[in-house]
Design a protein around this motif. Structure first.
Motif, PDB file in Angstrom:
ATOM      1  N   LEU A   4     -26.078  32.702  19.799  1.00  0.00           N
ATOM      2  CA  LEU A   4     -26.111  31.611  18.825  1.00  0.00           C
ATOM      3  C   LEU A   4     -26.956  32.061  17.630  1.00  0.00           C
ATOM      4  O   LEU A   4     -28.078  32.527  17.808  1.00  0.00           O
ATOM      5  N   VAL A   5     -26.381  31.949  16.434  1.00  0.00           N
ATOM      6  CA  VAL A   5     -27.084  32.362  15.217  1.00  0.00           C
ATOM      7  C   VAL A   5     -27.347  31.126  14.355  1.00  0.00           C
ATOM      8  O   VAL A   5     -26.399  30.427  13.983  1.00  0.00           O
ATOM      9  N   THR A   6     -28.610  30.865  14.046  1.00  0.00           N
ATOM     10  CA  THR A   6     -28.937  29.783  13.110  1.00  0.00           C
ATOM     11  C   THR A   6     -29.105  30.379  11.709  1.00  0.00           C
ATOM     12  O   THR A   6     -29.323  31.582  11.564  1.00  0.00           O
ATOM     13  N   GLY A   7     -28.971  29.547  10.688  1.00  0.00           N
ATOM     14  CA  GLY A   7     -29.042  30.066   9.315  1.00  0.00           C
ATOM     15  C   GLY A   7     -27.951  31.093   9.078  1.00  0.00           C
ATOM     16  O   GLY A   7     -28.122  32.046   8.312  1.00  0.00           O
ATOM     17  N   ALA A   8     -26.808  30.871   9.730  1.00  0.00           N
ATOM     18  CA  ALA A   8     -25.742  31.892   9.755  1.00  0.00           C
ATOM     19  C   ALA A   8     -25.051  32.076   8.402  1.00  0.00           C
ATOM     20  O   ALA A   8     -24.288  33.023   8.228  1.00  0.00           O
ATOM     21  N   GLY A   9     -25.324  31.181   7.445  1.00  0.00           N
ATOM     22  CA  GLY A   9     -24.700  31.322   6.129  1.00  0.00           C
ATOM     23  C   GLY A   9     -25.549  32.116   5.159  1.00  0.00           C
ATOM     24  O   GLY A   9     -25.136  32.342   4.014  1.00  0.00           O
ATOM     25  N   GLY A  10     -26.733  32.551   5.577  1.00  0.00           N
ATOM     26  CA  GLY A  10     -27.629  33.258   4.664  1.00  0.00           C
ATOM     27  C   GLY A  10     -27.287  34.731   4.532  1.00  0.00           C
ATOM     28  O   GLY A  10     -26.344  35.233   5.158  1.00  0.00           O
ATOM     29  N   MET A  11     -28.088  35.421   3.721  1.00  0.00           N
ATOM     30  CA  MET A  11     -27.813  36.845   3.436  1.00  0.00           C
ATOM     31  C   MET A  11     -27.864  37.673   4.723  1.00  0.00           C
ATOM     32  O   MET A  11     -26.934  38.423   5.030  1.00  0.00           O
ATOM     33  N   LEU A  12     -28.943  37.520   5.477  1.00  0.00           N
ATOM     34  CA  LEU A  12     -29.044  38.261   6.743  1.00  0.00           C
ATOM     35  C   LEU A  12     -28.146  37.631   7.808  1.00  0.00           C
ATOM     36  O   LEU A  12     -27.487  38.344   8.578  1.00  0.00           O
ATOM     37  N   GLY A  13     -28.099  36.303   7.829  1.00  0.00           N
ATOM     38  CA  GLY A  13     -27.322  35.598   8.855  1.00  0.00           C
ATOM     39  C   GLY A  13     -25.872  36.044   8.900  1.00  0.00           C
ATOM     40  O   GLY A  13     -25.317  36.303   9.974  1.00  0.00           O
ATOM     41  N   ARG A  14     -25.263  36.162   7.737  1.00  0.00           N
ATOM     42  CA  ARG A  14     -23.841  36.560   7.716  1.00  0.00           C
ATOM     43  C   ARG A  14     -23.650  37.968   8.275  1.00  0.00           C
ATOM     44  O   ARG A  14     -22.690  38.242   8.995  1.00  0.00           O
ATOM     45  N   ASP A  15     -24.567  38.861   7.942  1.00  0.00           N
ATOM     46  CA  ASP A  15     -24.439  40.232   8.461  1.00  0.00           C
ATOM     47  C   ASP A  15     -24.727  40.288   9.955  1.00  0.00           C
ATOM     48  O   ASP A  15     -24.150  41.111  10.675  1.00  0.00           O
ATOM     49  N   VAL A  16     -25.623  39.422  10.423  1.00  0.00           N
ATOM     50  CA  VAL A  16     -25.902  39.368  11.865  1.00  0.00           C
ATOM     51  C   VAL A  16     -24.646  38.891  12.613  1.00  0.00           C
ATOM     52  O   VAL A  16     -24.269  39.465  13.649  1.00  0.00           O
ATOM     53  N   SER A  33     -25.595  23.541   7.175  1.00  0.00           N
ATOM     54  CA  SER A  33     -24.868  22.258   7.248  1.00  0.00           C
ATOM     55  C   SER A  33     -24.429  21.925   8.687  1.00  0.00           C
ATOM     56  O   SER A  33     -24.153  20.768   9.007  1.00  0.00           O
ATOM     57  N   ASP A  34     -24.379  22.925   9.556  1.00  0.00           N
ATOM     58  CA  ASP A  34     -24.020  22.678  10.965  1.00  0.00           C
ATOM     59  C   ASP A  34     -25.244  22.266  11.780  1.00  0.00           C
ATOM     60  O   ASP A  34     -25.145  21.452  12.702  1.00  0.00           O
ATOM     61  N   LEU A  35     -26.376  22.874  11.467  1.00  0.00           N
ATOM     62  CA  LEU A  35     -27.593  22.595  12.232  1.00  0.00           C
ATOM     63  C   LEU A  35     -28.814  22.788  11.341  1.00  0.00           C
ATOM     64  O   LEU A  35     -29.082  23.901  10.860  1.00  0.00           O
ATOM     65  N   ASP A  36     -29.540  21.671  11.140  1.00  0.00           N
ATOM     66  CA  ASP A  36     -30.811  21.722  10.419  1.00  0.00           C
ATOM     67  C   ASP A  36     -31.889  22.038  11.457  1.00  0.00           C
ATOM     68  O   ASP A  36     -32.179  21.218  12.327  1.00  0.00           O
ATOM     69  N   ARG A  42     -31.982  17.740  17.575  1.00  0.00           N
ATOM     70  CA  ARG A  42     -30.642  18.335  17.379  1.00  0.00           C
ATOM     71  C   ARG A  42     -30.624  19.807  17.782  1.00  0.00           C
ATOM     72  O   ARG A  42     -29.646  20.304  18.343  1.00  0.00           O
ATOM     73  N   VAL A  43     -31.704  20.501  17.493  1.00  0.00           N
ATOM     74  CA  VAL A  43     -31.787  21.922  17.881  1.00  0.00           C
ATOM     75  C   VAL A  43     -31.713  22.027  19.405  1.00  0.00           C
ATOM     76  O   VAL A  43     -30.952  22.823  19.963  1.00  0.00           O
ATOM     77  N   GLN A  44     -32.485  21.179  20.061  1.00  0.00           N
ATOM     78  CA  GLN A  44     -32.510  21.195  21.530  1.00  0.00           C
ATOM     79  C   GLN A  44     -31.110  20.923  22.086  1.00  0.00           C
ATOM     80  O   GLN A  44     -30.624  21.635  22.974  1.00  0.00           O
ATOM     81  N   ARG A  45     -30.437  19.895  21.507  1.00  0.00           N
ATOM     82  CA  ARG A  45     -29.089  19.542  21.992  1.00  0.00           C
ATOM     83  C   ARG A  45     -28.105  20.677  21.731  1.00  0.00           C
ATOM     84  O   ARG A  45     -27.313  21.051  22.604  1.00  0.00           O
ATOM     85  N   ALA A  46     -28.151  21.226  20.512  1.00  0.00           N
ATOM     86  CA  ALA A  46     -27.174  22.268  20.135  1.00  0.00           C
ATOM     87  C   ALA A  46     -27.337  23.501  21.025  1.00  0.00           C
ATOM     88  O   ALA A  46     -26.338  24.083  21.483  1.00  0.00           O
ATOM     89  N   VAL A  47     -28.577  23.887  21.276  1.00  0.00           N
ATOM     90  CA  VAL A  47     -28.804  25.103  22.075  1.00  0.00           C
ATOM     91  C   VAL A  47     -28.443  24.835  23.535  1.00  0.00           C
ATOM     92  O   VAL A  47     -27.798  25.665  24.192  1.00  0.00           O
ATOM     93  N   THR A  80     -42.965  25.610  12.076  1.00  0.00           N
ATOM     94  CA  THR A  80     -42.666  24.608  13.112  1.00  0.00           C
ATOM     95  C   THR A  80     -41.251  24.794  13.668  1.00  0.00           C
ATOM     96  O   THR A  80     -41.053  24.850  14.891  1.00  0.00           O
ATOM     97  N   ALA A  81     -40.269  24.898  12.765  1.00  0.00           N
ATOM     98  CA  ALA A  81     -38.879  25.013  13.225  1.00  0.00           C
ATOM     99  C   ALA A  81     -38.644  26.342  13.946  1.00  0.00           C
ATOM    100  O   ALA A  81     -37.843  26.402  14.893  1.00  0.00           O
ATOM    101  N   ALA A  82     -39.347  27.388  13.527  1.00  0.00           N
ATOM    102  CA  ALA A  82     -39.210  28.682  14.229  1.00  0.00           C
ATOM    103  C   ALA A  82     -39.618  28.497  15.686  1.00  0.00           C
ATOM    104  O   ALA A  82     -38.947  29.004  16.612  1.00  0.00           O
ATOM    105  N   GLY A  83     -40.712  27.741  15.890  1.00  0.00           N
ATOM    106  CA  GLY A  83     -41.164  27.464  17.251  1.00  0.00           C
ATOM    107  C   GLY A  83     -40.177  26.599  18.013  1.00  0.00           C
ATOM    108  O   GLY A  83     -39.920  26.820  19.213  1.00  0.00           O
ATOM    109  N   THR A  84     -39.575  25.636  17.322  1.00  0.00           N
ATOM    110  CA  THR A  84     -38.594  24.750  17.956  1.00  0.00           C
ATOM    111  C   THR A  84     -37.381  25.540  18.462  1.00  0.00           C
ATOM    112  O   THR A  84     -36.916  25.354  19.590  1.00  0.00           O
ATOM    113  N   VAL A  85     -36.886  26.434  17.609  1.00  0.00           N
ATOM    114  CA  VAL A  85     -35.705  27.239  17.979  1.00  0.00           C
ATOM    115  C   VAL A  85     -36.056  28.149  19.163  1.00  0.00           C
ATOM    116  O   VAL A  85     -35.286  28.270  20.134  1.00  0.00           O
TER     117      VAL A  85
END
Ligand code: NAP
Length: 280
Positions: A4-16, A33-36, A42-47, A80-85
């Motif tokens: 699962l890749v978060t921030g998948a639309g970013g510069m690194l995310g797309r290449d990952v 837009s898929d996951l804030d 929501r992060v907990q549910r999505a993962v 904070t969100a890094a810790g959440t993920v």
């Protein structure tokens, strides 16, 4: 492996996403837009729903100057969100790969920074990324925190594009010569981030392009490789002040026995320009 890749639309995310698919991993690519990622439930549910074998968190606040005026949202996202993920990944027993930055260092060193060197960020961005490293490590024992440097890739605004645009429009640029780092092609870094998951060498990793240069030297090489005629002048950081302080020297080295060595930065630039030429 299901990644699962978060921030998948970013510069690194797309290449990952591309690097993981290339080696036949199943990829769940979640853009902003898929996951804030700042929405913890929501992060907990999505993962939990995706039940991935690994999570790569490419979501971040990356506006280095903008973070100075917006420390709270930068902290919320980078720490904070890094810790959440990372915690959500731990909950499903999955390792997390978390990119971080050379800007956690103050630039006082005169030799490449290794993983055990003491960080001392000069900027809000660097401080929030360092706080994120700590939160990730605390939340998930199976973490790979990967510091990299001066990224450029096909799917984001980056220094190479800025130089090529200014060079073509103005025929002359002025670039700082007293900040030295490792310009790293996201295509090369993304491969390494995905390959890290083949092992269990958890902890902190420095993974950046080989070699080192100043922004000025990088600009000269960009025009040379792209065949663009541009007068390239240099200045000092003092002559070109920005809201956020940057380290004068942030070259990354590694003390790991089994380290990932990326191609040198000139090679990364060549790969980037080739990719860019195909895309046009
Ligand atoms: N760029 C560099 O020079 C550099 C150097 C060293 C390390 N890094 C690190 O490398 C990683 C990737 O950076 P990058 O250069 O690829 O940055 P980027 O292109 O700015 O990508 C960041 C992504 O995060 C997304 N995002 C922002 N807020 C979000 C949220 N609340 N929830 C989910 N996604 C969100 C953004 O989406 P929107 O744009 O749609 O908001 C964007 O797609 C970061 O951890 C960064 O700190 C970058």
């Amino acid at each position: 492996m299901r990644i699962l890749v978060t921030g998948a639309g970013g510069m690194l995310g797309r290449d990952v996403v591309r690097a993981a698919e290339f080696v036949n991993h199943e990829v769940i690519a979640l853009e902003h837009s898929d996951l804030d990622v700042t929405d913890a439930p929501r992060v907990q549910r999505a993962v939990t729903r995706a039940a991935p074998d690994a999570v790569i968190n490419c979501a971040a606040w990356t506006d280095v100057d903008g973070a100075e005026a917006n420390p709270r949202p930068a902290e919320r996202l980078n720490a904070t969100a890094a810790g959440t993920v990372a915690a959500a990944a731990a909950y499903v027993g999955a390792p997390v790969v978390h990119p971080s930055t050379d800007y956690v260092f103050d630039g006082e060193s005169r030799r490449p920074y290794i993983e055990s060197d003491t960080p001392h960020p000069l900027s809000v961005y660097g401080a929030t990324k360092l706080a994120g490293e700590h939160q990730v490590a605390a939340a998930n024992p199976q973490h790979f925190v990967v510091r990299s440097s001066w990224l450029f890739g096909a799917n984001g605004r980056n220094f190479v594009e800025t130089m090529l645009r200014l060079g073509r429009e103005l025929g002359e640029v002025v670039v700082v010569r007293d900040q030295v780092g490792c310009p790293t092609y996201t295509g090369h870094l993304a491969d390494a981030l995905v390959r890290l998951l083949d092992g269990d060498d958890h902890g902190l990793h420095h993974i950046a392009a080989g070699g080192a240069c100043s922004w000025f030297e990088f600009a000269v090489e960009i025009f040379e490789q792209a065949g663009v005629e541009c007068r390239t002048l240099s200045c000092t950081t003092e002559e070109f002040p920005r809201p956020a302080r940057r380290p004068a020297y942030s070259v990354l080295g590694t003390e790991r026995d089994y380290a990932f060595y990326l191609p040198d930065w000139q090679n990364g630039l060549r790969s980037y320009l080739a990719e860019r030429a195909v895309a046009r």
